[in-house]
Design a protein around this motif. Structure first.
Motif, PDB file in Angstrom:
ATOM      1  N   THR A   1       2.652   1.308   6.302  1.00 33.77           N
ATOM      2  CA  THR A   1       1.489   0.957   5.501  1.00 33.77           C
ATOM      3  C   THR A   1       0.782   2.240   5.080  1.00 33.77           C
ATOM      4  O   THR A   1       1.049   3.314   5.601  1.00 33.77           O
TER       5      THR A   1
ATOM      6  N   LYS B   1      -3.151   3.913   3.498  1.00 33.92           N
ATOM      7  CA  LYS B   1      -4.574   3.707   3.269  1.00 33.92           C
ATOM      8  C   LYS B   1      -4.794   3.251   1.829  1.00 33.92           C
ATOM      9  O   LYS B   1      -4.156   3.747   0.906  1.00 33.92           O
ATOM     10  N   HIS B   2      -5.675   2.278   1.633  1.00 35.95           N
ATOM     11  CA  HIS B   2      -5.932   1.763   0.295  1.00 35.95           C
ATOM     12  C   HIS B   2      -6.479   2.881  -0.590  1.00 35.95           C
ATOM     13  O   HIS B   2      -7.337   3.666  -0.182  1.00 35.95           O
ATOM     14  N   LEU B   3      -5.982   2.932  -1.829  1.00 33.63           N
ATOM     15  CA  LEU B   3      -6.359   4.010  -2.744  1.00 33.63           C
ATOM     16  C   LEU B   3      -7.860   4.142  -2.935  1.00 33.63           C
ATOM     17  O   LEU B   3      -8.383   5.252  -3.069  1.00 33.63           O
TER      18      LEU B   3
ATOM     19  N   SER C   1     -10.341   3.160  -0.911  1.00 31.79           N
ATOM     20  CA  SER C   1     -11.131   2.975   0.311  1.00 31.79           C
ATOM     21  C   SER C   1     -11.725   4.279   0.833  1.00 31.79           C
ATOM     22  O   SER C   1     -12.425   4.278   1.843  1.00 31.79           O
TER      23      SER C   1
ATOM     24  N   ARG D   1      -1.490   8.422  -4.339  1.00 33.32           N
ATOM     25  CA  ARG D   1      -1.723   8.438  -2.885  1.00 33.32           C
ATOM     26  C   ARG D   1      -1.814   9.873  -2.372  1.00 33.32           C
ATOM     27  O   ARG D   1      -2.712  10.229  -1.600  1.00 33.32           O
TER      28      ARG D   1
ATOM     29  N   LEU E   1       2.356   1.362  -4.526  1.00 28.72           N
ATOM     30  CA  LEU E   1       1.018   0.805  -4.691  1.00 28.72           C
ATOM     31  C   LEU E   1       1.068  -0.719  -4.687  1.00 28.72           C
ATOM     32  O   LEU E   1       1.985  -1.332  -5.236  1.00 28.72           O
ATOM     33  N   GLU E   2       0.076  -1.323  -4.052  1.00 24.87           N
ATOM     34  CA  GLU E   2      -0.098  -2.766  -4.131  1.00 24.87           C
ATOM     35  C   GLU E   2      -0.654  -3.118  -5.510  1.00 24.87           C
ATOM     36  O   GLU E   2      -1.190  -2.254  -6.221  1.00 24.87           O
TER      37      GLU E   2
ATOM     38  N   ASP F   1      -3.311  -4.710  -6.547  1.00 27.90           N
ATOM     39  CA  ASP F   1      -4.728  -4.438  -6.811  1.00 27.90           C
ATOM     40  C   ASP F   1      -4.985  -2.940  -6.946  1.00 27.90           C
ATOM     41  O   ASP F   1      -5.882  -2.516  -7.680  1.00 27.90           O
ATOM     42  N   GLU F   2      -4.188  -2.113  -6.254  1.00 28.20           N
ATOM     43  CA  GLU F   2      -4.338  -0.669  -6.384  1.00 28.20           C
ATOM     44  C   GLU F   2      -3.875  -0.201  -7.768  1.00 28.20           C
ATOM     45  O   GLU F   2      -4.541   0.620  -8.419  1.00 28.20           O
TER      46      GLU F   2
END
Length: 829
Positions: free
Chosen positions: A3, A5-7, A9, A197, A397-398, A400-401
């Motif tokens: 996993t 860290k969210h971009l 966040s 990222r 990337l997810e 939403d990212e």
């Protein structure tokens, strides 16, 4: 599963007052005056780029710049600086954190030279299309100038030029294997792929006070180390494949803690292998170790192997820090005691791959097998006395990212500094929408996979539709036509692996070759629905699909093909069979022609049902590794039989890091087991052979008939010369009547030009509309006489034919009165 860290966040850095009063700039500043208007005394980050600054999500500098801005950093742009001195690199002052350096959306050498090493006269990423506004090897030149301007400021490399040169790579322009660009550029760190990222982690770490040298384990980065990290296990892949059943061999000398079971397994496996040993005695074991791995042999001296009767020179103490453990690549699967989080793969050194073409191909294959971010291991490659350390690829990337990246406040137009000058690349894509990233096709001649990865990253439908509305509202002169909904491939949107545990272990180079993987989702329902919703947007009357179509996937979903053909083909659809011969298609990792015929059947059927006369535009490549002259002749005969006249064609370009380039260098196929004595593949390397293969693609052009006649006679196929219907080209006496007898239309180009421009072909040609985009120029002026490729070019290239002056873009057109060529596409970051 790994996993990340969210971009979005990260906490905005508290390095200046902007952290509390963040507001995006209308455009990222390119001058001190713009900085003053924003109230900035300094920039945190300055991006130096070889492209003109267009604030649009199809341009890499804008994406990275706006993303860093959203993270709370002040970002400035130095676009296409004069590289002859360091002064232009001081235009915005000294950055607080680092210089970000990129050659731009294209590799600077591919942008500047054709596949025949001719100098291009234009540059689509420069105002007015003017060529020569960036240096060759721009990443290296810009980086060195930044160091000259401010020697204590860290240099971060990015973009496709750096990405594809992250390890030792073959350089077509100098005809040699060059070092990692990170070393040549004297930079501090290299970010490869789509780097949001990595750039976020680098920027926030430096803002928090960390030293750039501490950032050595960020995914998607490459750094230089003095030596491998202590306590890790090294998988030694510095040699090509071993013979025999070697993958079942254990590692009897590596684990002293459990030597009995290892030795028992060794005796059984080696007796069953093709190595030829009947038993393992201490002397033989020591000899085998020394032969396979000198470093391991030295380790054996210090640690020993009591179960084998090999005494150590130094007693083994499990409580002491352990040195690096070295395991030959073929034994890695028997290394159950390895800590998977502390394993890296050693590639053959720069010096070895520079001298050994087969080892170069081996290194290329290993690198491509370490491309899945969910199972890839770090790699290391020795460059003289330094180690280039390649961290695993970034986690994709997810949705939403990715939405967040594309939803940033882009102005969607070029910077005002350029005034009314047009930037051709922007004009091409200003009304197109990128809906996804990545490509799992694995075509060996393409480097997109090595840059963007094989895992598809898709935006949400809502984000895509919002961007279409932004285009409608922000792009000057919008007419209601969306020119493309696509990406690297038109129809891979939301196509993913059905089984994540399988994906986490997969090392396939392609999800669709030699057959479509059973775990791949092939339903195009999301793409079909996206098309339907896009057509409903107020103010939009046409949505075209201009990105290349993967037709072997499309035929898996007839509903998608019908939707595409009925509503989104404006008369022409480009697809890329690339060749017709099975042996060449296998080298390319492209589908056989049966998929093409199936797609054409659907295309014709649905076009007829829609009441439309529409045509497929097939793209082909000449001189690809593995292509014999006979193969190109068969392709030419196929084109003639199917009544195609290819106008713009592509000759294979050995771009850095592609598998086809490894074939070009080694004359071996890295898709198969490599050996020094294995069979070689045909490589159309010489300038004359490359010209011939290109000429065969354009068999209909009278300028190519002399060279084709000569080749056909040498190939003992004189029956293909003459005035008969079965002839490919006419003989010298029957040129005038050739078109009437064979159906060839010598006036096709004139008819097409008049239909497209309303002018005669002669008048258009006179004013330069159809003038070639590349001009003949001695290679020595471009490269310098020290390059072997330049010497060969000057020795062999005395005059340019009309066909060799065409732009290096492939494309074909079926003969039809009044038909024009459809050429569009999207710049790749």
């Amino acid at each position: 599963m790994n996993t990340a860290k969210h971009l979005f966040s990260y906490t905005k850095p508290n390095i200046h007052s902007q952290a509390k009063t963040y507001k995006p700039a209308p455009f990222l500043p390119m001058s001190r005056q713009e900085m003053d208007k924003l109230g900035w005394d300094t920039c945190d980050i300055i991006i130096v780029c070889g492209d003109a600054y267009v604030d649009h999500p199809s341009f890499g500098m804008a994406v990275i710049g706006r993303f860093l801005e959203s993270q709370g950093f002040r970002v400035g742009i130095i676009a296409q600086p004069d590289w002859k001195s360091a002064e232009p690199f001081k235009a915005l002052g000294k950055p607080n954190l680092f210089f970000g350096v990129s050659a731009g959306n294209m590799d600077s050498l591919i942008n500047r030279y054709t596949s025949d090493l001719r100098l291009r006269s234009d540059d689509a990423y420069t105002p007015g299309g003017q060529g020569g506004k960036r240096p060759d090897r721009a990443v290296t030149v810009y980086s060195q100038r930044c160091k000259e301007a401010y020697k204590d400021v860290p240099i971060v490399l990015g973009g496709i030029e750096a990405s594809l040169r992250r390890i030792a790579q073959y350089d077509y322009w100098s005809n040699e294997v060059r070092r990692s660009v990170l070393i040549d550029a004297t930079a501090d760190i290299l970010l490869y792929g789509n780097a949001e990222r990595a750039i976020a982690e680098v920027a926030h770490s430096l803002a928090a006070g960390k030293n750039i040298k501490e950032l050595d384990s960020i995914r998607g980065t490459v750094v230089i180390k003095k030596e491998p990290p202590v306590g890790w296990t090294e998988i030694d892949s510095t040699r090509i494949d071993w013979p025999g059943n070697i993958d079942k061999l254990p590692n009897p000398y590596e684990y002293q803690h459990n030597t009995k079971s290892v030795v028992d397994a060794a005796q059984t496996d080696i007796n069953n292998s093709q190595i030829g040993l009947r038993q393992l005695d201490p002397e033989t074991m020591a000899e085998q170790i020394a032969a396979l791995n000198p470093e391991a042999a030295e380790q054996l001296k210090t640690q020993g192997c009591p179960a084998q009767g090999i005494e150590s020179e130094k007693a083994f103490d499990p409580n002491e820090p352990q040195p690096i453990r070295i395991i030959p690549m073929p034994l890695q699967n028997r290394s159950e005691m390895m800590d998977a989080e502390k394993v890296y793969v050693r590639l053959p050194s720069f010096d070895k791959v520079r001298k050994d073409p087969v080892l170069y191909a081996h290194a290329s294959r290993v690198l491509h097998q370490e491309a899945n971010p969910f199972n890839a291991r770090p790699m290391i490659q020795k460059h003289e006395n330094r180690e280039v350390w390649i961290n695993p690829p970034p986690i994709p990337l997810e949705t939403d990212e990715l939405d967040g990246v594309f939803d940033l406040p882009y102005a969607r137009v070029p910077h005002p500094i350029y005034g009314k000058q047009k930037i051709p690349a922007y004009e091409m894509i200003k009304t197109s929408v990128n809906i996804m990233r990545g490509c799992f096709g694995g075509c060996t001649f393409c480097s997109i996979t090595e840059h963007e990865g094989r895992i598809i990253q898709s935006r949400s439908q809502e984000s895509i539709l919002k961007e279409i509305e932004d285009i409608r509202d922000k792009v000057p002169g919008f007419t209601g036509h969306i020119s493309d909904l696509g990406g690297p491939t038109a129809n891979m949107y939301r196509l993913t692996c059905k089984d994540m545990p399988t994906l986490s272990k997969c090392r396939r180079l392609s999800c669709v070759h030699p057959t479509i993987c059973k775990n791949l989702t092939t339903s195009h329902k999301h793409t079909t629905n996206l098309y339907r919703e896009a057509r409903k947007i107020r103010g939009v009357h046409t949505v075209s699909i201009a990105s290349g179509l993967r037709y072997d996937l499309a035929v898996q979903d007839p509903e998608y093909v019908k939707e595409l053909v009925t509503h989104h083909v404006g008369g022409y659809l480009k697809i890329a069979p690339e060749h017709t011969e099975d042996n060449v298609l296998a080298q390319m990792m492209k589908p056989k022609m049966s998929s093409y015929y199936e797609f054409k059947r659907m295309f014709d059927k649905f076009s007829k049902e829609a009441g439309k006369e529409q045509f497929l535009i097939p793209y082909f490549i000449a001189a690809h590794p593995g292509t014999r002259d006979e193969d190109m002749l068969n392709l030419a005969l196929w084109l003639k039989k199917n009544n195609f006249e290819v106008d713009q064609v592509q000759t294979f370009y050995p771009s850095p890091m592609s598998l086809a380039t490894a074939m070009y260098v080694s004359e071996r196929n890295p898709l198969k087991k490599l050996t020094y004595k294995g069979s070689k593949i045909a490589i159309p390397r010489g300038i004359e052979q490359r010209r011939l293969q290109k000429a065969l693609l354009r068999y209909h052009d009278p300028a190519n008939w002399p060279i084709i006649r000569e080749a056909l006679r040498k190939m003992r196929k004189p029956h293909l010369i003459g005035s008969s219907v079965s002839a490919l080209i006419p003989d010298e006496k029957s040129e005038a009547s050739f078109g009437k007898r064979t159906g060839h239309n010598p006036n096709a180009r004139a008819q097409q030009t008049k239909a497209r421009t309303g002018k005669s072909y002669a008048s258009v040609k006179a004013v330069g509309v159809n003038s070639p985009k590349s001009v003949a120029k001695p290679a020595a002026k471009a490269f310098g006489d020290k390059f072997e490729s330049a010497k060969k070019f000057n020795a062999q290239n005395t005059a340019a034919t009309k066909s060799s002056q065409k732009p290096a873009v492939s494309g074909g057109v079926k003969k039809a009165p009044g038909q024009s060529h459809h050429k569009s596409g999207k710049p790749k970051r």
